[in-house]
Design a protein around this motif. Structure first.
Motif, mmCIF file in Angstrom:
data_model
loop_
_atom_site.group_PDB
_atom_site.id
_atom_site.type_symbol
_atom_site.label_atom_id
_atom_site.label_comp_id
_atom_site.label_asym_id
_atom_site.label_seq_id
_atom_site.Cartn_x
_atom_site.Cartn_y
_atom_site.Cartn_z
ATOM 1 N N VAL A 1 0.042 -6.149 0.776
ATOM 2 C CA VAL A 1 -1.292 -6.506 0.272
ATOM 3 C C VAL A 1 -1.252 -8.004 0.001
ATOM 4 O O VAL A 1 -0.813 -8.468 -1.055
ATOM 5 C CB VAL A 1 -1.642 -5.716 -1.003
ATOM 6 N N SER A 2 -1.708 -8.754 0.981
ATOM 7 C CA SER A 2 -1.522 -10.202 0.931
ATOM 8 C C SER A 2 -2.446 -10.911 -0.053
ATOM 9 O O SER A 2 -2.180 -12.042 -0.444
ATOM 10 C CB SER A 2 -1.714 -10.792 2.331
ATOM 11 N N THR B 1 0.852 -1.175 0.000
ATOM 12 C CA THR B 1 0.000 0.000 0.000
ATOM 13 C C THR B 1 0.894 1.234 0.000
ATOM 14 O O THR B 1 2.112 1.132 0.151
ATOM 15 C CB THR B 1 -0.904 0.036 1.238
ATOM 16 N N ARG B 2 0.293 2.403 -0.115
ATOM 17 C CA ARG B 2 1.089 3.629 -0.167
ATOM 18 C C ARG B 2 1.808 3.920 1.129
ATOM 19 O O ARG B 2 2.817 4.623 1.140
ATOM 20 C CB ARG B 2 0.209 4.806 -0.543
ATOM 21 N N LEU C 1 -0.128 -0.098 -4.545
ATOM 22 C CA LEU C 1 -1.553 -0.015 -4.865
ATOM 23 C C LEU C 1 -2.209 1.091 -4.051
ATOM 24 O O LEU C 1 -1.933 1.254 -2.860
ATOM 25 C CB LEU C 1 -2.247 -1.340 -4.563
ATOM 26 N N ALA C 2 -3.096 1.834 -4.701
ATOM 27 C CA ALA C 2 -3.886 2.867 -4.027
ATOM 28 C C ALA C 2 -5.271 2.311 -3.723
ATOM 29 O O ALA C 2 -5.808 1.493 -4.476
ATOM 30 C CB ALA C 2 -4.008 4.106 -4.911
ATOM 31 N N ARG C 3 -5.833 2.746 -2.613
ATOM 32 C CA ARG C 3 -7.193 2.334 -2.278
ATOM 33 C C ARG C 3 -8.150 2.748 -3.386
ATOM 34 O O ARG C 3 -7.962 3.761 -4.058
ATOM 35 C CB ARG C 3 -7.640 2.996 -0.972
ATOM 36 N N GLN C 4 -9.176 1.918 -3.603
ATOM 37 C CA GLN C 4 -10.189 2.250 -4.599
ATOM 38 C C GLN C 4 -10.772 3.621 -4.276
ATOM 39 O O GLN C 4 -11.158 3.889 -3.132
ATOM 40 C CB GLN C 4 -11.304 1.206 -4.590
ATOM 41 N N GLY C 5 -10.813 4.487 -5.254
ATOM 42 C CA GLY C 5 -11.287 5.838 -5.020
ATOM 43 C C GLY C 5 -10.200 6.777 -4.562
ATOM 44 O O GLY C 5 -10.460 7.953 -4.319
ATOM 45 N N ALA D 1 -6.359 -6.189 -6.619
ATOM 46 C CA ALA D 1 -6.713 -6.612 -5.269
ATOM 47 C C ALA D 1 -8.038 -5.970 -4.915
ATOM 48 O O ALA D 1 -8.296 -4.817 -5.283
ATOM 49 C CB ALA D 1 -5.637 -6.214 -4.262
ATOM 50 N N VAL D 2 -8.880 -6.711 -4.222
ATOM 51 C CA VAL D 2 -10.183 -6.195 -3.826
ATOM 52 C C VAL D 2 -9.995 -4.959 -2.949
ATOM 53 O O VAL D 2 -9.229 -4.966 -1.980
ATOM 54 C CB VAL D 2 -10.981 -7.271 -3.068
ATOM 55 N N GLY D 3 -10.699 -3.889 -3.309
ATOM 56 C CA GLY D 3 -10.621 -2.651 -2.541
ATOM 57 C C GLY D 3 -9.539 -1.706 -2.998
ATOM 58 O O GLY D 3 -9.410 -0.605 -2.458
ATOM 59 N N TYR D 4 -8.746 -2.103 -4.011
ATOM 60 C CA TYR D 4 -7.660 -1.270 -4.507
ATOM 61 C C TYR D 4 -7.814 -1.042 -6.004
ATOM 62 O O TYR D 4 -8.364 -1.892 -6.726
ATOM 63 C CB TYR D 4 -6.298 -1.921 -4.235
#
Length: 273
Positions: A15-16, A9-10, A83-87, A58-61
């Protein structure tokens, strides 16, 4: 070893559950592998030499893509994929946001003896954010920190920090920060301009701000996450105490690194427990 990568993540967390897909120049899928619990991808099968596209999901990203070159050895070292969070590429909804102290950290790091660092944090603080609806650069941040809530994990050191040599908490019980504006510093990155009141001195201080994304919480609310950093010089705030332990080496560094990990809840108050 064929493909190796690290998915983070940032703010550096693994992110498993990420999935890494490798496609060749024709768009055909060559490999699909999941990251382990440490966010690491290791596939032992050698790959045909050439250029490939790496797609990480990844789910949510939000998905991320990178290029990879496989050498004659059949190896492709992708390195770290963030990976950045979704949104995360979208700004938080406008309006008031309230910082949740239970899921936020106000920390500071000082150099000690010129060879290591001492980490501390303030345990009592409150802050609010107002995201402007039309021009995000007009958004505002206000924070109040209880100076006597400093905690470095050592009672004697904390007592010294609260004394007149440093924070002088009896005379200056609060540390405050009020923003005066924001400017764009990059994708999902901003510079917050404002004034910090510390030890009875008010000076302009800029925060380097990273927006980590927005998501739903288990209590039906919406939360946004941020990470901010700054560097302060103690002498700018009339905290000049020091002890020289040897020629040119001071016991305590002259600068402080401020590290803020912030989680804010949408609305002008925190949800009731």
């Amino acid at each position: 070893m064929g493909l190796t990568a690290r998915i983070r993540t940032r703010d550096g967390w693994a992110v498993s559950h990420a999935v890494v897909t490798l496609t060749d120049m024709t768009g055909s899928q060559v490999l699909r592998v999941e990251a382990d619990i440490e966010g690491a991808v290791r596939d032992v099968n050698p790959l045909p030499p050439g250029a490939y596209t790496v797609i990480v999901t990844a789910v949510g990203y939000a998905p991320a893509a990178a290029s990879a070159i496989v050498t004659a050895s059949g190896r492709a070292e992708v390195g770290t994929v963030t990976l950045a969070r979704q949104g995360g590429t979208e700004l938080p909804p406008p309006g008031p946001w309230t910082v949740d102290p239970a899921h936020s950290t106000v920390g500071a790091v000082a150099q000690h003896l010129g060879i290591s660092s001492v980490h501390g944090r303030f345990t009592e603080f409150a802050a609010s954010i107002e995201v402007a609806p039309d021009d995000v650069t007009k958004s505002r941040v206000e924070a109040v920190i209880r100076a006597d809530s400093i905690d470095t994990g050592n009672a004697m050191r904390d007592g010294h920090l609260k004394s007149a040599d440093f924070l002088d908490v009896e005379r200056f019980p609060e540390i405050t920060y009020r923003s005066s504006g924001l400017s764009v510093a990059g994708s999902d990155r901003w510079t917050v301009h404002g004034e910090l009141s510390l030890h009875g001195v008010v000076r302009p201080v800029d925060l380097g701000l990273a927006y980590l994304g927005t998501g739903s919480d288990p209590w039906g609310g919406t939360r946004a996450a941020f990470r901010a950093t700054a560097q302060l010089r103690r002498e700018d705030f009339a905290m000049n105490y020091n002890q020289v332990v040897q020629a040119g080496i001071a016991a305590i560094g002259t600068t402080l690194k401020v590290e803020l990990d912030v989680q804010a809840v949408q609305g002008d108050s925190l949800p009731q427990a």
